[in-house]
Design a protein around this motif. Structure first.
Motif, PDB file in Angstrom:
ATOM      1  N   ASP A 557       0.656  -1.312   0.011  1.00 44.23           N
ATOM      2  CA  ASP A 557      -0.131   0.083  -0.150  1.00 44.23           C
ATOM      3  C   ASP A 557       0.849   1.388  -0.095  1.00 44.23           C
ATOM      4  N   ALA A 558       1.942   1.342   0.725  1.00 43.71           N
ATOM      5  CA  ALA A 558       2.959   2.418   0.910  1.00 43.71           C
ATOM      6  C   ALA A 558       3.368   2.846  -0.649  1.00 43.71           C
ATOM      7  N   VAL A 559       3.732   1.875  -1.265  1.00 49.09           N
ATOM      8  CA  VAL A 559       4.088   2.144  -2.734  1.00 49.09           C
ATOM      9  C   VAL A 559       3.058   2.758  -3.624  1.00 49.09           C
ATOM     10  N   ARG A 560       1.975   2.022  -3.531  1.00 48.00           N
ATOM     11  CA  ARG A 560       0.644   2.531  -4.366  1.00 48.00           C
ATOM     12  C   ARG A 560       0.281   3.823  -4.040  1.00 48.00           C
ATOM     13  N   VAL A 561       0.480   4.038  -2.760  1.00 44.24           N
ATOM     14  CA  VAL A 561      -0.062   5.420  -2.302  1.00 44.24           C
ATOM     15  C   VAL A 561       0.701   6.491  -2.976  1.00 44.24           C
ATOM     16  N   LYS A 562       1.946   6.175  -2.950  1.00 44.89           N
ATOM     17  CA  LYS A 562       2.852   7.199  -3.567  1.00 44.89           C
ATOM     18  C   LYS A 562       2.597   7.254  -5.187  1.00 44.89           C
ATOM     19  N   CYS A 563       2.237   6.335  -5.732  1.00 48.93           N
ATOM     20  CA  CYS A 563       1.971   6.261  -7.416  1.00 48.93           C
ATOM     21  C   CYS A 563       0.848   7.254  -7.354  1.00 48.93           C
ATOM     22  N   ILE A 564      -0.346   6.930  -6.712  1.00 50.92           N
ATOM     23  CA  ILE A 564      -1.517   7.829  -6.711  1.00 50.92           C
ATOM     24  C   ILE A 564      -1.162   9.211  -6.356  1.00 50.92           C
ATOM     25  N   GLY A 565      -0.342   9.582  -5.315  1.00 51.67           N
ATOM     26  CA  GLY A 565       0.029  10.855  -5.223  1.00 51.67           C
ATOM     27  C   GLY A 565       0.709  11.666  -6.371  1.00 51.67           C
ATOM     28  N   ALA A 566       1.501  10.904  -7.182  1.00 52.32           N
ATOM     29  CA  ALA A 566       2.496  11.388  -8.516  1.00 52.32           C
ATOM     30  C   ALA A 566       1.124  11.501  -9.378  1.00 52.32           C
ATOM     31  N   LEU A 567       0.162  10.512  -9.663  1.00 50.45           N
ATOM     32  CA  LEU A 567      -0.705  10.834 -10.818  1.00 50.45           C
ATOM     33  C   LEU A 567      -1.572  11.803 -10.389  1.00 50.45           C
ATOM     34  N   SER A 568      -1.956  12.077  -9.219  1.00 52.86           N
ATOM     35  CA  SER A 568      -2.928  13.100  -8.915  1.00 52.86           C
ATOM     36  C   SER A 568      -2.342  14.527  -9.079  1.00 52.86           C
ATOM     37  N   ALA A 569      -1.075  14.635  -8.899  1.00 54.08           N
ATOM     38  CA  ALA A 569      -0.492  15.901  -9.305  1.00 54.08           C
ATOM     39  C   ALA A 569      -0.495  16.391 -10.876  1.00 54.08           C
ATOM     40  N   LEU A 570      -0.126  14.987 -11.904  1.00 56.15           N
ATOM     41  CA  LEU A 570      -0.236  15.246 -13.152  1.00 56.15           C
ATOM     42  C   LEU A 570      -1.654  15.463 -13.567  1.00 56.15           C
ATOM     43  N   ALA A 571      -2.767  14.872 -12.744  1.00 52.19           N
ATOM     44  CA  ALA A 571      -4.083  15.087 -13.311  1.00 52.19           C
ATOM     45  C   ALA A 571      -4.476  16.464 -13.065  1.00 52.19           C
ATOM     46  N   GLN A 572      -3.967  17.086 -12.231  1.00 49.92           N
ATOM     47  CA  GLN A 572      -4.306  18.923 -12.051  1.00 49.92           C
ATOM     48  C   GLN A 572      -3.635  19.611 -12.772  1.00 49.92           C
ATOM     49  N   HIS A 573      -2.875  19.221 -13.858  1.00 51.91           N
ATOM     50  CA  HIS A 573      -2.201  20.196 -14.648  1.00 51.91           C
ATOM     51  C   HIS A 573      -3.421  21.036 -15.411  1.00 51.91           C
ATOM     52  N   ALA A 574      -3.416  22.373 -15.073  1.00 55.08           N
ATOM     53  CA  ALA A 574      -4.383  23.317 -15.583  1.00 55.08           C
ATOM     54  C   ALA A 574      -4.359  23.655 -16.877  1.00 55.08           C
ATOM     55  N   ASP A 575      -4.539  22.625 -18.086  1.00 51.77           N
ATOM     56  CA  ASP A 575      -4.493  23.160 -19.330  1.00 51.77           C
ATOM     57  C   ASP A 575      -5.461  22.207 -20.224  1.00 51.77           C
TER      58      ASP A 575
END
Length: 681
Positions: A557-575
C-alpha cells in the motif's frame, strides 16, 4: 526494549556487502556453481586437526575462499562451517581463535543476515561475551603502558578486537532477539573506550567501534540512554564530528577512514538527539552546526562515475592476475590480497561512506514529525464510532480530533523536536543528490563484474532518492513554499525520470531487487515534488502509464499511495491539452474505489486524490468530471469507503493514525458529494 519491528524492516545501515538472497538454495546448486568444491571438505577436516598450525590454516582458508564468492560461501555453510568456526573460538591456541574470529567476521559481512542468524542460534555470543572483558583489560594496559608488548602483539589484539566488534555489530542487526542479547552485554563503555582513546589506537579498530555504536543507538532506548547521559561520551562524539579535515582529501587512503569515522559519529549523535537540558548540547543546533558541515561535502564529492571507471580498470587487471595465477598454481589462494583487490576495497569503502552520509542526511531532511501518536494518548478517544451515516454530527468528531491533537502537543516538551522550520540546506544539497540518483554502468548489471561495487552503487541511488523524498515533503510543509519556482520543480521531475530510465523497467525487476527498490522509493520523490508543484508538471503519456503499471504491479500500500499521489499531481495540470491525461488518471482512480480491489490505504488515497483533482468546478477538468459521471461514481463509493474505515484495526501498528486519516477522508468525501450536488449543475 529493543528496536521496533517496523524499524528492523527499514534498516538504514546494511552490514552486508552483497545481498545473495537471489541465488539458488541448496547444496546441489552451490556445488554446481562453485569452482572450489574440492577444496571445501579438506578445509573443514583441517579445522578439527590435532595440529594447531593446520587449524589456523583452515580458518584463514575460509576467509580466502568466500571472498566475493557467494556460491562457495553457501557450500561451506552447508558443511556447518559456522558451527565449526564457533567451536574454534574456544581453541587452546590463541592464533587459532584470532583467525576463527576473522573468518566469522568475514562471513557476517559477506553472508549477511542469514549467516548472522545461524551464528546467533548456535550461541556465538557465549564465547564473544568472554572476549569483551579480556579485550578491555588488554586495551587499558596498552594505553597506559604502550611499551609493555611488542608492536606485532598489539596489532594482533587490535585486529582481533575489530573482528569481535564487527560480529557484534552485524548480530545486532539480525533480529530483535539478537539485539536484546547484545544489549545485555553492556557494550557502551567497551565501545566508547576505543573512541575516547582514538589517538592512541589503530583507526580501523576505532571505526569498527563507531559502526557498532551507530547501529546500537539507532532506535534502541537502553543503549541510547546510556550514551546520552554521559557528558564525556557526548563531548567525545562532538569532538570527532567537528574534526573534519579537508574533504578534498577524501580520496586519499590516509583520510578515508577518518572521514568515515566522522560520518559515523554524526549518525550516533543524531540517533541520540534530542538531548535533555541542562546538557550544554541541548542548546546546540545539531543539524546545522555539526552534521551538515560534515555530511554535505561528503555527498558533494561525486565519486560514482569515477568509481565506476576505476573499478572497471581494476577488475580487468584482477582477471588478468587471476588467470596468470591459475596457470602457475591450481591450489587455493591463501596469501595476502593483491594490489588490485586492495584498490577495489578502497573504492568500496569510499562508496559506503557516501551511502552512510546519505542515510544520515535522510534523517536530517525528515523535518516532518512522526505521525504516530504518542503511547500515552488515551485510546478511548477513538472508541466511539462516529458518522455511521452521512447525517452524523461532524462537529463531535472534529472536537474529538482536536482533543487528540491537544494531547499530542501536551506530551511534547520544548526540546522534543529538533525540527528546523525550513530545510534551508536543500539548495546546497539538491545538485549532489540529483547527481547521485543517476545510475552508472555498474549500478544494476546482472551478473556484475564486481558485486560489492554494484551493491554499493545501487544502495547510494536508493539512499539519495530517500533523501530527496524527505527533503521535498519537508519543503512542502515549510513556511515560504518553493512552488513559485516552477522551473526548479519541472527540472527535478525530469531528472528523476532520466534516472528511472537508467534503472530499467520496474515490472521486469525481481521483487526486493535494487532496481525495484529504486522505483518504489523514486515515486516518493515524484509525489513530494508533485505536492509542491501541483498542477505545474506537464503530464506525459509514458509517465502516466508507467505510474499506473507500477501501482497495479505492487501489493504494498505504501508504494501504491505514492504512485497515486504522483498521478494526482499530473491530473491537476490546468491546461486543456492535458484533459486526456486527466481523464485516464481519474478513470483509473475511480476503479481503485471498488471494495476488495485494493488495500484500505490505497482506496483512501484514491478518494482523496479525486477530491483534489476535481475540487474546482471552474477548471478545464470539469468537462471530464461531467462526461465521466464522476459525481455519481463518488457517491456510490461512499459506503465502501465507510466500511473500509470502520474495518481499520486500531491495535495494529499505525492503525490509530490510519483510522484517524480514514475518518477525515470519509468526511471529506461525503462533504464533497453534498457540495457538488448542491451546485445542481
Amino acid at each position: 526494549m529493543g528496536k521496533s519491528q517496523k524499524k528492523r524492516a527499514m534498516r538504514r545501515h546494511n552490514p552486508m556487502r552483497v545481498p545473495d538472497s537471489h541465488l539458488p538454495k541448496g547444496l546441489t546448486a552451490a556445488s554446481s556453481s562453485s569452482n572450489k568444491t574440492e577444496a571445501v571438505l579438506p578445509i573443514i577436516k583441517k579445522m578439527e586437526n590435532a595440529d594447531p598450525v593446520e587449524r589456523k590454516w583452515a580458518c584463514v582458508a575460509v576467509s580466502n575462499l568466500i571472498y566475493n564468492d557467494p556460491s562457495t560461501r553457501r557450500l561451506l555453510q552447508g558443511k556447518n562451517v559456522v558451527g565449526t568456526l564457533i567451536g574454534r573460538l574456544t581453541d587452546s591456541e590463541e592464533e587459532v581463535v584470532v583467525e576463527a574470529a576473522g573468518a566469522l567476521r568475514n562471513l557476517c559481512i559477506d553472508g549477511g543476515y542469514e549467516i548472522c542468524a545461524e551464528m546467533y542460534n548456535k550461541n556465538i555470543l557465549a564465547p564473544l561475551s568472554t572476549f569483551v572483558p579480556k579485550i578491555s583489560s588488554i586495551l587499558a594496559q596498552y594505553i597506559d603502558s604502550p611499551k609493555t608488548a611488542p608492536e606485532n602483539a598489539q596489532k594482533v589484539v587490535y585486529e582481533f578486537a575489530e573482528n569481535v566488534i564487527t560480529i557484534l555489530w552485524c548480530l545486532s542487526e539480525t533480529s530483535n532477539k539478537a539485539l536484546n542479547a547484545v544489549n545485555n552485554l553492556t557494550l557502551v563503555p567497551f565501545l566508547m573506550a576505543f573512541l575516547l582513546s582514538r589517538d592512541r589506537l589503530p583507526l580501523p579498530t576505532v571505526t569498527s567501534a563507531a559502526q557498532c555504536l551507530y547501529v546500537l543507538t539507532d532506535d534502541n532506548t537502553p543503549v541510547a540512554d546510556e550514551v546520552r547521559v554521559n557528558f564525556s561520551y557526548i563531548s567525545c562524539l562532538i569532538e570527532i564530528a567537528k574534526a573534519r579535515g579537508s574533504i578534498h582529501e577524501f580520496k586519499d587512503s590516509a583520510k578515508r577512514r577518518a572521514v568515515t569515522l566522522g560520518i559515523l559519529t554524526c549518525g550516533i549523535l543524531r540517533n541520540l538527539a534530542p538531548f535533555p537540558p541542562p546538557s550544554s548540547i541541548a542548546s546546540v543546533d545539531l543539524d546545522n552546526e555539526i552534521l551538515l558541515p560534515m555530511l554535505v561535502p561528503v555527498v558533494s564529492v561525486g565519486l560514482l562515475q569515477e568509481a565506476t571507471e576505476t573499478v572497471r580498470e581494476l577488475v580487468l587487471a584482477h582477471q588478468s592476475e587471476t588467470s596468470d595465477a591459475n596457470q602457475r598454481n591450481t591450489g587455493p589462494k591463501l596469501d595476502h590480497k593483491s594490489e588490485t583487490e586492495i584498490g577495489l576495497e578502497r573504492v568500496e569503502t569510499s562508496l559506503r561512506a557516501t551511502q552512510l552520509a546519505l542515510e544520515i542526511l535522510t534523517g536530517v531532511c525528515a523535518t516532518l514529525p512522526d505521525p504516530d501518536l504518542e503511547p500515552g494518548v488515551d485510546d478511548e478517544v477513538f472508541e466511539n464510532e462516529v458518522l455511521e451515516d452521512s447525517a452524523a454530527d461532524d462537529s463531535a468528531m472534529d472536537d474529538a480530533r482536536d482533543d487528540v491533537m491537544a494531547v499530542d502537543d501536551a506530551t511534547l516538551g520544548p526540546n522534543d523536536s529538533h525540527i528546523p522550520t525550513t530545510p534551508s540546506f536543500l539548495p546546497t544539497l539538491l545538485e549532489p543528490l540529483l547527481a547521485l540518483i543517476q545510475p552508472t554502468e555498474l549500478s544494476f548489471p546482472v551478473p556484475s563484474p564486481h558485486a560489492p561495487t554494484t551493491s554499493a552503487l545501487s544502495a547510494i541511488h536508493i539512499a539519495a532518492f530517500e533523501c530527496l523524498s524527505n527533503a521535498f515533503f519537508a519543503l512542502a510543509a515549510a513556511p515560504g513554499s518553493a512552488a513559485s519556482d516552477v522551473h526548479a520543480g519541472q527540472r527535478v521531475w525530469s531528472t528523476v525520470w532520466v534516472a528511472l530510465a537508467g534503472a530499467g523497467n520496474p515490472l521486469e525487476a525481481a521483487a526486493g531487487s535494487a532496481r525495484a527498490t529504486v522505483w518504489d522509493v523514486a515515486v516518493g520523490v515524484l509525489w513530494s515534488v508533485g505536492t509542491i508543484w501541483t498542477g505545474k508538471i506537464v503530464p506525459e503519456e509514458a509517465q502516466v502509464q508507467a505510474l499506473i503499471a507500477l501501482c497495479d504491479a505492487r501489493t504494498d500500500d505504501a508504494v501504491r499511495v505514492k504512485c497515486i499521489g504522483a498521478l494526482s499531481a499530473l491530473a491537476q495540470h490546468a491546461d486543456p491539452a492535458s484533459l486526456d491525461a486527466n481523464r485516464v488518471i481519474a478513470s483509473y482512480l475511480l476503479g481503485l474505489l471498488v471494495p476488495g480491489r485494493t488495500g484500505t490505504e490505497t482506496m483512501l488515497q484514491a478518494a482523496e486524490s479525486l477530491i483534489d483533482i476535481f475540487a474546482d468546478e471552474r477548471a478545464p477538468a470539469e468537462a471530464n468530471f461531467r462526461a465521466g459521471n464522476v459525481l455519481e461514481a463518488l457517491a456510490g463509493a461512499v459506503e465502501g469507503v465507510r466500511r473500509a474505515v470502520k474495518g481499520i484495526d486500531r491495535k495494529k501498528e499505525g492503525g490509530r493514525e490510519l483510522r484517524r486519516h480514514g475518518e477525515e477522508v470519509r468526511d471529506n468525501l461525503v462533504a464533497f458529494v453534498r457540495y457538488r450536488r448542491s451546485l445542481k449543475v
